[in-house]
Design a protein around this motif. Sequence first.
Motif, PDB file in Angstrom:
ATOM      1  N   ARG A  31       1.053  -4.463 -15.016  1.00  0.00           N
ATOM      2  CA  ARG A  31       2.413  -3.934 -15.101  1.00  0.00           C
ATOM      3  C   ARG A  31       2.832  -3.348 -13.755  1.00  0.00           C
ATOM      4  O   ARG A  31       1.989  -2.939 -12.944  1.00  0.00           O
ATOM      5  CB  ARG A  31       2.509  -2.872 -16.196  1.00  0.00           C
ATOM      6  N   VAL A  32       4.122  -3.334 -13.539  1.00  0.00           N
ATOM      7  CA  VAL A  32       4.668  -2.745 -12.321  1.00  0.00           C
ATOM      8  C   VAL A  32       4.256  -1.283 -12.246  1.00  0.00           C
ATOM      9  O   VAL A  32       4.301  -0.554 -13.240  1.00  0.00           O
ATOM     10  CB  VAL A  32       6.202  -2.880 -12.293  1.00  0.00           C
ATOM     11  N   GLY A  33       3.815  -0.860 -11.068  1.00  0.00           N
ATOM     12  CA  GLY A  33       3.352   0.502 -10.884  1.00  0.00           C
ATOM     13  C   GLY A  33       1.845   0.634 -10.960  1.00  0.00           C
ATOM     14  O   GLY A  33       1.283   1.663 -10.561  1.00  0.00           O
ATOM     15  N   GLN A  34       1.164  -0.392 -11.458  1.00  0.00           N
ATOM     16  CA  GLN A  34      -0.299  -0.336 -11.530  1.00  0.00           C
ATOM     17  C   GLN A  34      -0.872  -0.305 -10.122  1.00  0.00           C
ATOM     18  O   GLN A  34      -0.352  -0.940  -9.209  1.00  0.00           O
ATOM     19  CB  GLN A  34      -0.817  -1.565 -12.282  1.00  0.00           C
ATOM     20  N   SER A  35      -1.955   0.452  -9.938  1.00  0.00           N
ATOM     21  CA  SER A  35      -2.492   0.615  -8.593  1.00  0.00           C
ATOM     22  C   SER A  35      -4.002   0.439  -8.570  1.00  0.00           C
ATOM     23  O   SER A  35      -4.675   0.537  -9.598  1.00  0.00           O
ATOM     24  CB  SER A  35      -2.122   1.995  -8.024  1.00  0.00           C
ATOM     25  N   VAL A  40       0.866  -1.173   0.000  1.00  0.00           N
ATOM     26  CA  VAL A  40       0.000   0.000   0.000  1.00  0.00           C
ATOM     27  C   VAL A  40       0.908   1.229   0.000  1.00  0.00           C
ATOM     28  O   VAL A  40       1.669   1.453   0.935  1.00  0.00           O
ATOM     29  CB  VAL A  40      -0.936   0.012   1.218  1.00  0.00           C
ATOM     30  N   VAL A  41       0.835   2.000  -1.077  1.00  0.00           N
ATOM     31  CA  VAL A  41       1.653   3.203  -1.244  1.00  0.00           C
ATOM     32  C   VAL A  41       0.712   4.384  -1.452  1.00  0.00           C
ATOM     33  O   VAL A  41      -0.108   4.371  -2.375  1.00  0.00           O
ATOM     34  CB  VAL A  41       2.606   3.073  -2.449  1.00  0.00           C
ATOM     35  N   ASP A  42       0.828   5.386  -0.594  1.00  0.00           N
ATOM     36  CA  ASP A  42      -0.027   6.570  -0.690  1.00  0.00           C
ATOM     37  C   ASP A  42      -1.499   6.174  -0.706  1.00  0.00           C
ATOM     38  O   ASP A  42      -2.292   6.692  -1.484  1.00  0.00           O
ATOM     39  CB  ASP A  42       0.322   7.376  -1.942  1.00  0.00           C
ATOM     40  N   ASP A  43      -1.825   5.229   0.151  1.00  0.00           N
ATOM     41  CA  ASP A  43      -3.194   4.753   0.348  1.00  0.00           C
ATOM     42  C   ASP A  43      -3.772   4.095  -0.896  1.00  0.00           C
ATOM     43  O   ASP A  43      -4.990   4.069  -1.089  1.00  0.00           O
ATOM     44  CB  ASP A  43      -4.118   5.877   0.813  1.00  0.00           C
ATOM     45  N   ARG A  44      -2.911   3.536  -1.737  1.00  0.00           N
ATOM     46  CA  ARG A  44      -3.357   2.735  -2.884  1.00  0.00           C
ATOM     47  C   ARG A  44      -2.518   1.469  -2.957  1.00  0.00           C
ATOM     48  O   ARG A  44      -1.317   1.487  -2.669  1.00  0.00           O
ATOM     49  CB  ARG A  44      -3.230   3.516  -4.192  1.00  0.00           C
ATOM     50  N   ILE A  45      -3.144   0.369  -3.329  1.00  0.00           N
ATOM     51  CA  ILE A  45      -2.417  -0.879  -3.531  1.00  0.00           C
ATOM     52  C   ILE A  45      -1.616  -0.745  -4.815  1.00  0.00           C
ATOM     53  O   ILE A  45      -2.164  -0.442  -5.876  1.00  0.00           O
ATOM     54  CB  ILE A  45      -3.387  -2.059  -3.628  1.00  0.00           C
ATOM     55  N   THR A  46      -0.310  -0.966  -4.726  1.00  0.00           N
ATOM     56  CA  THR A  46       0.567  -0.752  -5.868  1.00  0.00           C
ATOM     57  C   THR A  46       1.437  -1.986  -6.115  1.00  0.00           C
ATOM     58  O   THR A  46       2.018  -2.539  -5.185  1.00  0.00           O
ATOM     59  CB  THR A  46       1.470   0.473  -5.638  1.00  0.00           C
ATOM     60  N   LEU A  47       1.516  -2.393  -7.364  1.00  0.00           N
ATOM     61  CA  LEU A  47       2.372  -3.510  -7.757  1.00  0.00           C
ATOM     62  C   LEU A  47       3.808  -3.008  -7.857  1.00  0.00           C
ATOM     63  O   LEU A  47       4.126  -2.164  -8.709  1.00  0.00           O
ATOM     64  CB  LEU A  47       1.907  -4.080  -9.099  1.00  0.00           C
ATOM     65  N   LEU A  48       4.686  -3.505  -6.967  1.00  0.00           N
ATOM     66  CA  LEU A  48       6.063  -3.019  -6.885  1.00  0.00           C
ATOM     67  C   LEU A  48       7.023  -3.790  -7.780  1.00  0.00           C
ATOM     68  O   LEU A  48       7.994  -3.230  -8.285  1.00  0.00           O
ATOM     69  CB  LEU A  48       6.555  -3.102  -5.439  1.00  0.00           C
ATOM     70  N   GLU A  49       6.799  -5.082  -7.925  1.00  0.00           N
ATOM     71  CA  GLU A  49       7.688  -5.914  -8.745  1.00  0.00           C
ATOM     72  C   GLU A  49       6.927  -7.135  -9.212  1.00  0.00           C
ATOM     73  O   GLU A  49       6.010  -7.621  -8.531  1.00  0.00           O
ATOM     74  CB  GLU A  49       8.928  -6.327  -7.944  1.00  0.00           C
ATOM     75  N   LEU A  50       7.299  -7.621 -10.374  1.00  0.00           N
ATOM     76  CA  LEU A  50       6.625  -8.784 -10.954  1.00  0.00           C
ATOM     77  C   LEU A  50       7.631  -9.551 -11.796  1.00  0.00           C
ATOM     78  O   LEU A  50       8.369  -8.955 -12.585  1.00  0.00           O
ATOM     79  CB  LEU A  50       5.432  -8.317 -11.799  1.00  0.00           C
TER      80      LEU A  50
END
Length: 307
Positions: free
Chosen positions: A135-139, A114-124
């Motif tokens: 994709r990485v960065g999708q939230s 959870v980044v800035d109150d959003r679920i974020t894909l960090l690595e794949l």
Amino acid sequence: MTSAERASPPTARVVAILEFLARHPHDRFGLSELARRVELSKPTCLGILTTLTESGYLVRDVGDNGRDKTYRLGPALIALGHTAQESLRVSPAARAELRRLSEAHQTTAALSAVVDDRITLLELVAPAGLDVGVRVGQSYPFAPPVGLMFVLWDDEALRAWLAKAPTIPLRTESDRYDAVIAECRASGYLVERLTPGGRRLYALMAGMPTALPDELRALLGELVSDIGERVYLRSESAAGGRKRHDISVISAPIFDHHQRQVMVASLHVGRALTDAEITKRAKDLMVSAAAITTQLGGSTPPWGSVS
């Protein structure tokens, strides 16, 4: 001062170009088409493209005729992306754990938070040639019903998440909801069933704000009505464990030095598995989650230990 008053239209134009090219990583676009696709005037678009190219954030390719020029993402974004990942505590060692999982099970392994109150894909990490559709960065919005796996192992975080305005009306008081928490904490992992509604849920919510349009809220309400309803519980499985269950993803928590959950490691399944096959993958995932916890200097609470 409102967010609209604080916004920077020139910056938004730069972001629009970068995001468009990121959505089309294998394509190249000329000035005219790119300006049309991002709804900018050609002079404005050209100025942005020139600056981004000079900075290495874009690459300009010249056609065989020496005149036609097209643009694509540039190498400076690679270093920028790696730096951003490191700032979010995604280390090369964490990527190596995901790679091990992906190779062992020939599927996608991911790390999210959870980044800035959003679920974020960090690595794949995915097998070569596999189109994973994300994709990485999708939230995604971090509000019920989306995000249970990010708070399941942290009482304080769980209460705060449940206190958020849900993206859709939900039932949160049920015996099964209590069973989901108890069993997932005891096992150390969460298994999500593969359902038609579940497959559509994240696709619909990708990139959406938490305050969803009424039409989308109504559609999501048809897909999910109870928190944890798509969670697979072994205690509900038929005796003998030979029956196969359609499984979407298996997730395990990663903790910091306060024993607070800070990330989730996930292994995509996307097919039917027996209880034994689910357990095998889950325990392998937990080994990687524990290794990443150690890399972060974290500590696993009693219910999150590998057994």
